[in-house]
Design a protein around this motif. Structure first.
Motif, PDB file in Angstrom:
ATOM      1  N   UNK A  97      35.763 -23.720  26.511  1.00 58.89           N
ATOM      2  CA  UNK A  97      36.686 -23.967  27.049  1.00 58.89           C
ATOM      3  C   UNK A  97      36.576 -23.980  28.207  1.00 58.89           C
ATOM      4  N   UNK A  98      37.224 -24.346  29.258  1.00 60.37           N
ATOM      5  CA  UNK A  98      36.941 -24.984  30.823  1.00 60.37           C
ATOM      6  C   UNK A  98      36.607 -26.265  30.881  1.00 60.37           C
ATOM      7  N   UNK A  99      35.804 -26.263  29.884  1.00 55.44           N
ATOM      8  CA  UNK A  99      35.641 -27.700  30.262  1.00 55.44           C
ATOM      9  C   UNK A  99      35.915 -28.933  29.819  1.00 55.44           C
ATOM     10  N   UNK A 100      35.269 -30.165  30.118  1.00 59.21           N
ATOM     11  CA  UNK A 100      36.105 -31.673  29.696  1.00 59.21           C
ATOM     12  C   UNK A 100      35.168 -32.257  29.758  1.00 59.21           C
ATOM     13  N   UNK A 101      35.202 -33.569  28.449  1.00 62.42           N
ATOM     14  CA  UNK A 101      33.816 -34.105  27.595  1.00 62.42           C
ATOM     15  C   UNK A 101      35.269 -35.127  27.395  1.00 62.42           C
ATOM     16  N   UNK A 102      34.195 -35.901  27.860  1.00 60.64           N
ATOM     17  CA  UNK A 102      34.631 -37.845  28.134  1.00 60.64           C
ATOM     18  C   UNK A 102      33.824 -38.751  26.629  1.00 60.64           C
ATOM     19  N   UNK A 103      35.146 -39.493  25.374  1.00 59.65           N
ATOM     20  CA  UNK A 103      34.526 -40.243  24.237  1.00 59.65           C
ATOM     21  C   UNK A 103      34.795 -41.174  25.087  1.00 59.65           C
ATOM     22  N   UNK A 104      33.535 -41.480  24.529  1.00 59.84           N
ATOM     23  CA  UNK A 104      33.855 -43.062  24.966  1.00 59.84           C
ATOM     24  C   UNK A 104      32.778 -44.097  23.745  1.00 59.84           C
ATOM     25  N   UNK A 105      32.860 -45.359  23.716  1.00 59.93           N
ATOM     26  CA  UNK A 105      32.787 -45.705  22.718  1.00 59.93           C
ATOM     27  C   UNK A 105      33.183 -47.561  22.443  1.00 59.93           C
ATOM     28  N   UNK A 106      32.542 -48.397  21.786  1.00 61.24           N
ATOM     29  CA  UNK A 106      33.548 -49.339  22.209  1.00 61.24           C
ATOM     30  C   UNK A 106      34.383 -49.474  20.783  1.00 61.24           C
ATOM     31  N   UNK A 107      35.470 -50.466  20.698  1.00 63.98           N
ATOM     32  CA  UNK A 107      37.074 -50.647  19.729  1.00 63.98           C
ATOM     33  C   UNK A 107      36.264 -50.472  18.957  1.00 63.98           C
ATOM     34  N   UNK A 108      37.123 -49.709  18.285  1.00 61.76           N
ATOM     35  CA  UNK A 108      36.802 -50.147  17.093  1.00 61.76           C
ATOM     36  C   UNK A 108      35.228 -48.904  16.444  1.00 61.76           C
ATOM     37  N   UNK A 109      34.935 -48.236  17.537  1.00 63.20           N
ATOM     38  CA  UNK A 109      33.915 -47.474  17.070  1.00 63.20           C
ATOM     39  C   UNK A 109      34.710 -45.521  16.741  1.00 63.20           C
ATOM     40  N   UNK A 110      35.436 -45.265  16.648  1.00 59.58           N
ATOM     41  CA  UNK A 110      36.325 -44.191  16.085  1.00 59.58           C
ATOM     42  C   UNK A 110      36.793 -43.109  16.318  1.00 59.58           C
ATOM     43  N   UNK A 111      36.860 -43.398  18.016  1.00 59.38           N
ATOM     44  CA  UNK A 111      37.289 -42.814  18.968  1.00 59.38           C
ATOM     45  C   UNK A 111      37.949 -42.058  18.552  1.00 59.38           C
ATOM     46  N   UNK A 112      39.518 -42.677  19.130  1.00 56.76           N
ATOM     47  CA  UNK A 112      40.924 -42.404  18.656  1.00 56.76           C
ATOM     48  C   UNK A 112      41.410 -41.696  17.410  1.00 56.76           C
ATOM     49  N   UNK A 113      40.142 -42.204  15.950  1.00 58.20           N
ATOM     50  CA  UNK A 113      40.293 -41.135  15.171  1.00 58.20           C
ATOM     51  C   UNK A 113      39.741 -39.986  15.182  1.00 58.20           C
ATOM     52  N   UNK A 114      38.457 -39.808  15.878  1.00 59.06           N
ATOM     53  CA  UNK A 114      38.234 -38.708  15.934  1.00 59.06           C
ATOM     54  C   UNK A 114      39.162 -38.177  16.560  1.00 59.06           C
ATOM     55  N   UNK A 115      39.742 -38.507  17.342  1.00 57.67           N
ATOM     56  CA  UNK A 115      40.620 -37.509  18.528  1.00 57.67           C
ATOM     57  C   UNK A 115      41.886 -36.846  17.781  1.00 57.67           C
ATOM     58  N   UNK A 116      42.322 -37.835  16.448  1.00 59.69           N
ATOM     59  CA  UNK A 116      43.632 -37.280  15.839  1.00 59.69           C
ATOM     60  C   UNK A 116      42.838 -36.309  14.370  1.00 59.69           C
ATOM     61  N   UNK A 117      41.768 -36.263  14.388  1.00 60.67           N
ATOM     62  CA  UNK A 117      41.697 -35.578  13.320  1.00 60.67           C
ATOM     63  C   UNK A 117      40.755 -34.159  14.348  1.00 60.67           C
ATOM     64  N   UNK A 118      40.850 -34.227  15.295  1.00 59.31           N
ATOM     65  CA  UNK A 118      40.486 -32.664  16.268  1.00 59.31           C
ATOM     66  C   UNK A 118      42.149 -32.122  15.879  1.00 59.31           C
ATOM     67  N   UNK A 119      43.226 -33.348  16.510  1.00 57.65           N
ATOM     68  CA  UNK A 119      44.498 -32.393  16.358  1.00 57.65           C
ATOM     69  C   UNK A 119      45.234 -32.480  15.381  1.00 57.65           C
ATOM     70  N   UNK A 120      44.612 -32.424  14.472  1.00 57.06           N
ATOM     71  CA  UNK A 120      45.235 -31.937  12.681  1.00 57.06           C
ATOM     72  C   UNK A 120      46.064 -32.865  12.340  1.00 57.06           C
ATOM     73  N   UNK A 121      46.064 -34.473  12.931  1.00 60.41           N
ATOM     74  CA  UNK A 121      47.471 -35.295  12.630  1.00 60.41           C
ATOM     75  C   UNK A 121      47.139 -35.921  11.329  1.00 60.41           C
ATOM     76  N   UNK A 122      45.557 -35.421  11.021  1.00 61.77           N
ATOM     77  CA  UNK A 122      45.162 -36.382  10.031  1.00 61.77           C
ATOM     78  C   UNK A 122      43.869 -35.663   9.400  1.00 61.77           C
ATOM     79  N   UNK A 123      43.633 -35.285   8.332  1.00 63.67           N
ATOM     80  CA  UNK A 123      42.542 -34.482   7.749  1.00 63.67           C
ATOM     81  C   UNK A 123      40.933 -35.300   7.864  1.00 63.67           C
ATOM     82  N   UNK A 124      39.942 -34.790   7.993  1.00 61.14           N
ATOM     83  CA  UNK A 124      38.697 -35.212   7.144  1.00 61.14           C
ATOM     84  C   UNK A 124      38.270 -35.912   6.092  1.00 61.14           C
ATOM     85  N   UNK A 125      37.564 -36.686   5.787  1.00 63.56           N
ATOM     86  CA  UNK A 125      36.524 -36.618   3.986  1.00 63.56           C
ATOM     87  C   UNK A 125      35.966 -35.824   3.784  1.00 63.56           C
ATOM     88  N   UNK A 126      34.390 -35.684   4.564  1.00 60.54           N
ATOM     89  CA  UNK A 126      33.947 -34.658   4.631  1.00 60.54           C
ATOM     90  C   UNK A 126      34.290 -34.003   5.566  1.00 60.54           C
TER      91      UNK A 126
END
Lengths: 802, 218
Positions: B31-60
């Motif tokens: 809490x109170x910290x910021x984390x930047x997630x970078x990477x190339x297109x297709x590296x899974x950044x948005x997917x990870x963010x959506x999983x963190x938001x509970x918009x989608x569920x992880x396989x494992x």
């Protein structure tokens, strides 16, 4: 190049099979109802034409009495002696083997070849035809129905259903009309040296061949009514087509742009789009015509019964597949599709190559468009008001109806927009506010379907109110009009006299119901006798009357006319005078309601009647007796005179028959109404399904903000219910105005009677519930889809990379 | 730990079979910290963010917010988590088109039952939106829409802000201004920020940085 371009265009439908299915179903349903109605009309008109062609009436001129009910045989003899080549015909309705038929008596020896009798009487047929007991000829289906008749009936082609052709002598016996003729057929080839008609038979006049047929004219209003409701159903269906085509064009705008950018000429693009629409229209049209055949086959027996009950028209109760309505069904589907797509085709033709696609804009509100729509609605409403004030005739009536309905349909989105805006302003919670705001935003995408629903609901309320008002008035009127406890019909005048003598000491009164047929104000009608008896004074309601009308009628100083005649010829008490067929001209002293009868009618005092029409059959009577004595009286009459069951009818049976005729009259209209509501339901379903595909972008942020899929699905359902409910509320006043137009304008023009309007709130509640069910059913599938949608689908809205 | 991502895996079905996007990613955010997630297109950044938001569920693997594993939560519970705990900012803004800017700004706070009119007014002023609150999204520029989206996420005082390329559609100057504001507001509210970005320049302004490469933290 065109093949590749066409493949690119068609790929849109491959990816959206549901949208394609909705378009085809909408158009097929619209075509089905329209072509079904056309098939019914074509079948009935074919029957009229066949009836008109019977005995060559459509090709032969006729001599008819100028102002009497019939011709004497002596006139025929005099004309033959004076060199006229004429043939006698006697025509009348009677019950044969338990069925009501039209008997046509002819003379096979003098009948012109154009009458087409050769096939009937060739070989040894002539002797059997003319020698008592004789042999009749009828259409195969009629002959089969008359198998139990005393007379031998042989099947023959070329005779309309419900007509039995017999020798003139046999007909005179069957109809108890010795020495009488209805008219004379005139051979086309007449000797030059024949005497002048005025010199031989001055009371006869020559009429040209009747190629249209009296029935066709009589039933015109009925068929116009059917056509109008068929067209309403078709218009409702076209709303679906317009909506589906509009969206498909907007969705494919990027494809159009790309194709144009890659070198496809604009003209070629238009050709391909028109060809695509034409193919879809022909496919849906063929489906629709096949469905229409089913609709017509189901409705035809009811229509045939109605036409028989109302007009005495014999119409085949089955439908034959006719090439002309296959073609007309396909043509209307093609024309309707191109008309519904005209705006989008025009826009595409003028589309700049670099224009951006705006599929979402298709579903965005434009207040400017709403203002234009409201303006058009006001103009159409004014047209309806002007037509109501100055218009006349059935066409003007239906035009007024069309303008009114279109005005209401155009005004609906504006009204809903205002209501939803107010609801949003009043809403407190964020979800409620979003719900109303979002519902308002869905309005353009749903407005066409809601307009279709409004039209269907208004038509249901209007027609339902008309039919129920009619039923209420009609049953009240029947209770008054059928005052006699028993109705007796004798088979001959002699038998009638014996029956009168038998009844006199056993009953309170025997009231003659005698009539002659003849022209009243230029139209075929009937003149009835009326006895000077309290039954009439006490029970017959007059809608217009001068001083002491019944006394004046009894004294032979005036006549009563039915409402139809009064309205058609402007004959009201005071200054109206009626020229009676073969009789004097008498003042009109009163007007009575005569629901269910399309023909003009007059009532003459009994003494005057027997004086002017001494030869009129005197066979039917109404009997006044204590109700408890009626069963014994009826049984006694049947036993004493061996009368068939239908010839002795008690009051309850007479009412039952009249009400059955009434109910059948509106069976088809009611069926069309239900089907129209079904089409509107499909329109709503089509729009909701189509929109649901575009809704994700609007719903995903709300879902992401914390509203679960199940709740969103419930809200989608509520949205459809709210819109259907508001539309039903808006349809109520429109339906009531429609009912007023039907009762006060269309019915008066079509049938000649005006009815008081009654309202039936319970019916509105039922219809409102039906509208909600329609909305819920239409929204159920998209809502269920939303409830079960994979989160990954919603996430795609936000995801631009993985 | 505010957000804990523990050996998370995620694949998507494609015409050629399953495509693995995340292959055992582990991350943490206080809490109170910021984390930047970078990477190339297709590296899974948005997917990870959506999983963190509970918009989608992880396989494992597990995703814990405030120590609670959200991977096994049902739709309703995940919706409640987003409503009460998370503020989301999307690259395409994803405003609600039927509501005006003012209603959009307050929407999630009202949904969470934490609507604070003074805070919304303050946010509107600081985001430069005070004059545009009656406008609908389609009547706003891209920069204005993104500021509304940021305001919407922060007006509910979420514990965790998840931002997916929040300045991706903005020019550099506007993007910098928007990010400055977001970092300041997140810091003021003591929230944690997970920022998905392509830009090393923006990533450098966060407290920590993680790089995703072919579905793994590099």
């Amino acid at each position: 190049m065109r093949r590749a371009a066409l493949a690119a265009l068609l790929s849109h439908w491959r990816a959206r099979p549901l949208q394609l299915a909705m378009l085809v179903v909408g158009l097929a349903l619209a075509t089905a109802l329209w072509s079904g109605v056309q098939a019914i009309n074509a079948e009935a008109r074919a029957s009229y034409a066949e009836a008109a062609a019977t005995l060559g009436q459509d090709r032969l001129a006729r001599l008819v009495p100028a102002d009497a009910a019939h011709i004497d045989e002596a006139d025929f003899v005099a004309l033959r002696r004076a060199g006229w080549r004429v043939a006698p015909v006697l025509e009348g309705r009677m019950r044969l083997g338990g069925e009501r038929v039209t008997v046509m008596g002819i003379d096979p020896l003098t009948a012109p070849p154009q009458a087409g009798l050769a096939a009937l009487t060739e070989g040894d047929g002539l002797a059997g035809f003319t020698t008592p007991p004789g042999r009749g000829f009828a259409a195969p289906e009629t002959a089969a129905e008359l198998a139990a008749a005393d007379l031998e009936i042989a099947p023959a082609r070329g005779i309309a259903p419900g007509i039995v052709i017999v020798d003139i002598g046999i007909a005179q016996t069957l109809l108890d009309a010795p020495g009488r003729l209805s008219h004379l057929q005139v051979h086309p080839d007449q000797p030059a040296a024949r005497a002048d008609l005025a010199a031989v038979a001055p009371h006869l006049e020559q009429r040209p061949p009747d190629d249209a047929g009296e029935l066709a004219r009589l039933t015109d209003s009925f068929h116009l009514n059917l056509t109008a409701f068929g067209f309403l159903s078709f218009a409702v269906g076209l709303f679906i087509v317009h909506s589906a085509v509009g969206l498909a064009f907007e969705q494919r705008r990027p494809v159009f742009r790309t194709l144009r950018a890659l070198g496809l000429p604009g003209r070629s693009l238009m050709v391909l789009l028109v060809a695509e629409l034409a193919a879809l229209a022909l496919l849906a049209g063929a489906l629709g015509v096949a469905l229409g055949y089913g609709v017509a086959a189901v409705l035809m027996p009811g229509v045939a019964a109605t036409l028989g009950g109302l007009y005495g028209a014999e119409v085949a109760g089955s439908v034959v597949l006719r090439p002309e309505w296959w073609l007309s069904g396909l043509a209307i589907a093609l024309g309707g599709t191109l008309a519904a797509a005209a705006r989008d085709l025009w826009r595409t033709a003028r589309l700049p190559v670099l224009a951006a696609a705006r599929p979402r804009a298709w579903a965005l509100i434009s207040e400017r468009r709403l203002a234009l729509q409201l303006g058009a609605a006001v103009v159409l409403a004014l047209v309806a008001v002007v037509l109501a004030r100055v218009g006349g005739g059935l066409i003007a009536g239906f035009t007024m109806l069309g303008a009114l309905l279109l005005a209401a349909a155009l005004a609906l989105p504006v009204l809903l927009y205002a209501v939803l805006r107010a609801a949003q302003a009043l809403a407190r919670g964020p979800v409620a506010q979003w719900f109303w705001a979002d519902t308002r935003q869905q309005l353009p995408g749903l407005s066409l379907a809601l307009m279709a629903l409004l039209l269907a609901l208004a038509a249901n309320i209007g027609v339902g109110t008309m039919v129920s008002s009619f039923r209420l008035t009609f049953t009240g009127w029947l209770d008054q009009r059928l005052a006699a406890e028993l109705y007796v019909t004798a088979r001959s005048d002699a038998e009638a006299e014996a029956i009168r003598d038998w009844l006199a000491p056993r009953t309170e009164a025997v009231l003659p119901i005698w009539y002659v047929e003849g022209e009243l104000a230029g139209r075929p009608g009937r003149v009835y006798s009326v006895a000077d008896h309290g039954t009439y004074r006490d029970h017959w309601p007059l809608i217009d009357a001068g001083d002491a009308p019944w006394e004046r009628v009894a004294a032979g100083e005036g006549v009563l006319v039915n409402e139809q005649l009064a309205r058609a010829a402007g004959l009201w008490s005071g200054d109206g005078r009626l020229d009676l067929p073969g009789g004097p001209e008498l003042p009109v002293v009163g007007v009575y309601s005569d629901y269910g009868n399309p023909q003009p009618q007059a009532m003459l005092g009994l003494d005057s009647f027997t004086r002017h029409y001494p030869d009129a059959p005197q066979r039917q009577h109404g009997v006044r007796a204590p109700p408890g004595a009626v069963p014994d009286l009826a049984a006694g009459l049947r036993d004493r005179f061996d009368l068939p069951a239908p010839n002795v009818t008690d009051q309850a049976e007479a009412k039952r028959i009249s009400l059955a005729v009434f109910e059948r009259t509106f069976t088809v209209t009611r069926a069309l109404n239900v089907l129209t509501l079904g089409v509107a339901g499909v329109a709503l379903l089509a729009s909701l399904v189509t929109l649901s595909g575009m809704r994700l972008a609007q719903l995903a942020p709300v879902w992401a903000a914390g509203l679960g899929r199940a709740r969103l699905a419930r809200l989608e359902l509520w949205r459809a219910l709210a819109l259907a409910g508001f539309t039903a509320l808006a349809a109520l006043p429109v339906g009531l105005v429609l009912a007023w137009v039907l009762l006060a304008v269309i019915n008066v023009e079509a049938f000649g009677w005006r009815l008081p309007m009654h309202v039936f709130p319970a019916d509105w509640v039922r219809l409102g519930a039906l509208a909600l069910v329609t909305g819920a059913l239409a929204a159920a599938a998209p809502a269920l889809r939303l409830a079960r949608i994979a989160p990954a689908q919603l996430v795609k809205v936000f995801a631009h990379e993985r | 730990m505010l957000l804990e991502i523990d050996r998370v895996e995620k694949s998507y079905a494609t015409g050629d079979g399953m495509l693995p996007v995340l292959r055992g990613v582990s991350l943490g955010l206080e809490a109170g910290r910021s984390l930047a997630l970078t990477g190339e297109s297709g590296s899974g950044k948005s997917t990870l963010l959506h999983l963190a938001a509970g918009l989608d569920a992880p396989d494992a693997g597990a995703i814990r917010v405030h120590g609670r594993d959200i991977a096994g939560l049902g739709d309703t519970a995940r919706a409640a988590l987003r409503r009460d705990t998370i503020g989301l900012v999307f690259q395409q803004f994803n405003l609600i088109p039927s509501l005006d800017a003012g209603a959009n700004l307050a929407f999630q706070a009202r949904l969470a039952g934490r609507h604070d009119a003074a805070l919304v007014r303050d946010l509107a002023g600081r985001l430069g939106l005070a004059d545009f609150l009656r406008r609908y999204p389609e009547q706003l520029s891209g920069g204005q829409q993104q500021r509304v989206a940021i305001g919407r996420a922060l007006a509910a005082r979420p514990a965790l802000v998840l931002a997916d390329e929040p300045t991706g559609n903005l020019d550099e100057a506007t993007g910098d201004a928007v990010l400055d504001l977001m970092l300041a507001l997140v810091a003021e509210q003591g929230a944690g920020l997970l920022l998905v970005t392509h830009s090393p320049r923006l990533a450098a302004r966060c407290d920590a940085r993680a790089v995703l490469r072919a579905g793994r933290v590099a």
